[in-house]
Design a protein around this motif. Structure first.
Motif, mmCIF file in Angstrom:
data_model
loop_
_atom_site.group_PDB
_atom_site.id
_atom_site.type_symbol
_atom_site.label_atom_id
_atom_site.label_comp_id
_atom_site.label_asym_id
_atom_site.label_seq_id
_atom_site.Cartn_x
_atom_site.Cartn_y
_atom_site.Cartn_z
ATOM 1 N N PHE A 18 52.908 32.153 51.574
ATOM 2 C CA PHE A 18 53.684 31.370 52.535
ATOM 3 C C PHE A 18 53.830 29.919 52.077
ATOM 4 O O PHE A 18 54.098 29.029 52.865
ATOM 5 N N MET A 19 53.684 29.704 50.773
ATOM 6 C CA MET A 19 53.858 28.367 50.206
ATOM 7 C C MET A 19 55.110 28.335 49.345
ATOM 8 O O MET A 19 55.256 29.138 48.417
ATOM 9 N N THR A 20 56.015 27.435 49.654
ATOM 10 C CA THR A 20 57.122 27.121 48.761
ATOM 11 C C THR A 20 57.537 25.686 49.025
ATOM 12 O O THR A 20 57.424 25.189 50.150
ATOM 13 N N GLY A 21 57.975 25.014 47.974
ATOM 14 C CA GLY A 21 58.273 23.594 48.085
ATOM 15 C C GLY A 21 57.037 22.735 48.206
ATOM 16 O O GLY A 21 57.133 21.539 48.513
ATOM 17 N N SER A 22 55.872 23.297 47.939
ATOM 18 C CA SER A 22 54.615 22.549 48.061
ATOM 19 C C SER A 22 54.327 21.788 46.775
ATOM 20 O O SER A 22 54.513 22.300 45.669
ATOM 21 N N ILE A 23 53.847 20.564 46.942
ATOM 22 C CA ILE A 23 53.473 19.715 45.815
ATOM 23 C C ILE A 23 51.962 19.520 45.903
ATOM 24 O O ILE A 23 51.463 18.809 46.769
ATOM 25 N N VAL A 24 51.228 20.176 45.028
ATOM 26 C CA VAL A 24 49.773 20.270 45.138
ATOM 27 C C VAL A 24 49.115 19.363 44.106
ATOM 28 O O VAL A 24 49.278 19.557 42.892
ATOM 29 N N VAL A 41 40.902 21.799 31.778
ATOM 30 C CA VAL A 41 42.203 22.471 31.878
ATOM 31 C C VAL A 41 42.140 23.724 32.750
ATOM 32 O O VAL A 41 43.100 24.062 33.448
ATOM 33 N N ASP A 42 41.005 24.423 32.745
ATOM 34 C CA ASP A 42 40.887 25.637 33.555
ATOM 35 C C ASP A 42 40.954 25.324 35.048
ATOM 36 O O ASP A 42 41.391 26.166 35.847
ATOM 37 N N GLU A 43 40.513 24.125 35.432
ATOM 38 C CA GLU A 43 40.561 23.767 36.846
ATOM 39 C C GLU A 43 41.995 23.614 37.333
ATOM 40 O O GLU A 43 42.308 23.896 38.492
ATOM 41 N N VAL A 44 42.874 23.160 36.465
ATOM 42 C CA VAL A 44 44.295 23.082 36.807
ATOM 43 C C VAL A 44 44.927 24.468 36.728
ATOM 44 O O VAL A 44 45.707 24.858 37.596
ATOM 45 N N ALA A 45 44.588 25.220 35.695
ATOM 46 C CA ALA A 45 45.166 26.553 35.524
ATOM 47 C C ALA A 45 44.879 27.453 36.714
ATOM 48 O O ALA A 45 45.728 28.252 37.121
ATOM 49 N N ARG A 46 43.696 27.339 37.299
ATOM 50 C CA ARG A 46 43.378 28.174 38.460
ATOM 51 C C ARG A 46 44.333 27.906 39.618
ATOM 52 O O ARG A 46 44.730 28.828 40.330
ATOM 53 N N VAL A 47 44.715 26.650 39.810
ATOM 54 C CA VAL A 47 45.639 26.317 40.895
ATOM 55 C C VAL A 47 47.041 26.837 40.568
ATOM 56 O O VAL A 47 47.747 27.341 41.447
ATOM 57 N N VAL A 48 47.444 26.727 39.314
ATOM 58 C CA VAL A 48 48.736 27.268 38.904
ATOM 59 C C VAL A 48 48.791 28.770 39.168
ATOM 60 O O VAL A 48 49.773 29.289 39.718
ATOM 61 N N VAL A 49 47.745 29.477 38.784
ATOM 62 C CA VAL A 49 47.702 30.929 38.992
ATOM 63 C C VAL A 49 47.758 31.259 40.484
ATOM 64 O O VAL A 49 48.469 32.179 40.907
ATOM 65 N N PHE A 50 47.027 30.506 41.294
ATOM 66 C CA PHE A 50 47.082 30.711 42.746
ATOM 67 C C PHE A 50 48.507 30.563 43.271
ATOM 68 O O PHE A 50 48.999 31.408 44.032
ATOM 69 N N LEU A 51 49.213 29.516 42.851
ATOM 70 C CA LEU A 51 50.565 29.286 43.342
ATOM 71 C C LEU A 51 51.551 30.336 42.831
ATOM 72 O O LEU A 51 52.562 30.614 43.487
ATOM 73 N N ALA A 52 51.269 30.909 41.669
ATOM 74 C CA ALA A 52 52.137 31.948 41.123
ATOM 75 C C ALA A 52 51.882 33.308 41.750
ATOM 76 O O ALA A 52 52.684 34.230 41.597
ATOM 77 N N SER A 53 50.794 33.440 42.479
ATOM 78 C CA SER A 53 50.338 34.744 42.963
ATOM 79 C C SER A 53 50.675 34.967 44.431
ATOM 80 O O SER A 53 51.091 34.050 45.156
ATOM 81 N N GLY A 54 50.435 36.200 44.868
ATOM 82 C CA GLY A 54 50.621 36.534 46.268
ATOM 83 C C GLY A 54 49.641 35.863 47.191
ATOM 84 O O GLY A 54 49.837 35.846 48.414
ATOM 85 N N ALA A 55 48.587 35.260 46.651
ATOM 86 C CA ALA A 55 47.616 34.552 47.493
ATOM 87 C C ALA A 55 48.237 33.333 48.161
ATOM 88 O O ALA A 55 47.723 32.840 49.163
ATOM 89 N N SER A 56 49.341 32.841 47.620
ATOM 90 C CA SER A 56 50.033 31.671 48.184
ATOM 91 C C SER A 56 51.366 32.085 48.815
ATOM 92 O O SER A 56 52.332 31.324 48.796
#
Length: 275
Positions: A255-261, A238-253
């Motif tokens: 220039f990403m919107t509408g992305s399906i990861v 579950v942590d491997e998925v959570a890390r991607v969720v946190v990345f998408l919620a953060s400023g690190a992403s």
């Protein structure tokens, strides 16, 4: 600030100090891991779930680890409960910066002609109506904060899968709702992305727990067998998925919107299903 050892470390752009995150379906699995990861990165977290005992346990675990968390009971398919959830979130923390639409149910395993109408409706109510309602009541606050939304969809929302008509349809709806919200709310400064997990080492909704021991063991064996056919050959933690969720919620992403990861160990590259 770091995440737990299994989850690695945050980057400067993934810090959430001063921000408030709402995570639905956070009593266990991906939702619980995401709530803990966001709190570890500095967010104040609202833990929302229909299960008061397990939901409060998630919030307590975060607080015991030095984070800030508050549990609110909510059935995301009920508009009045969702409205109250957002009112209490703003009443507790004064703002909302991140919405994680994670609550979902599997709907069992039947072909469509075998599926009860009530079961179809329940899956749609939680998996698709739920994200709609949470987005509807959260977006005014997210626009105020130029916030982010991450929807937890599924690889089953991208491809067909055996005996999962309602689940596939609902998660496919989440995928395209994500794209549509990105179009409408990008000009308002809100980014909306989705993750599509594949086989994850979690028991969604305690489904196996309701089976007889032999059936539960067979279900787990079938799931692990399917996961073994993927390029990476295993289920995700579950942590491997959570890390991607946190990345998408953060400023690190940023220039990403509408992305399906996809976070799927390569399963959507293979189409190797073992029924």
């Amino acid at each position: 600030m770091t995440l737990n050892p299994e989850s690695g470390h945050t980057t400067a752009l993934e810090h959430f100090d001063g921000r408030v995150a709402l995570v639905t379906g956070a009593s266990g699995g991906i939702g619980r891991a995401t709530a803990r990861a966001l709190a570890a990165a500095g967010a104040q977290v609202i833990v929302a779930d229909v299960d008061p005992g397990a939901g409060e346990d998630t919030a307590r675990t975060i607080r015991d680890g030095g984070g800030t968390a508050h549990f609110i009971a909510c059935d995301v398919s009920d508009p009045e409960q969702v409205r109250t959830l957002l009112e209490q979130t703003i009443g507790t923390f004064g703002q909302l910066d991140v919405l994680i639409n994670n609550a979902g149910i599997s709907g069992g395993a039947q072909r469509l002609h075998e599926l009860d109408v009530e079961d179809w409706d329940r899956v749609m109510a939680v998996n698709l109506r739920g994200p709609f309602l949470c987005a509807k009541y959260a977006l005014p606050h997210l626009m105020n904060r130029r916030g982010t939304m991450v929807n937890v969809a599924s690889t089953y929302g991208l491809i067909g899968a055996p005996q999962a008509p309602a689940y596939c349809a609902s998660k496919g709806g989440v995928v395209n709702l994500t794209r549509q919200l990105a179009v409408d709310y990008g000009p308002s400064g809100v980014r909306v992305n989705a993750v599509c997990p594949g086989y994850v080492d979690t028991d969604m909704g305690g489904q196996r727990g309701r089976l007889a021991p032999g059936q539960a063991a067979a279900a787990l064996e079938r799931r692990e067998s399917n996961a073994a056919r993927q390029p990476l050959g295993r289920q995700a933690h579950v942590d491997e998925v959570a890390r991607v969720v946190v990345f998408l919620a953060s400023g690190a992403s940023s220039f990403m919107t509408g992305s399906i990861v996809t976070v799927d160990g390569g399963c959507t590259s293979t189409f190797n299903y073992n029924q």
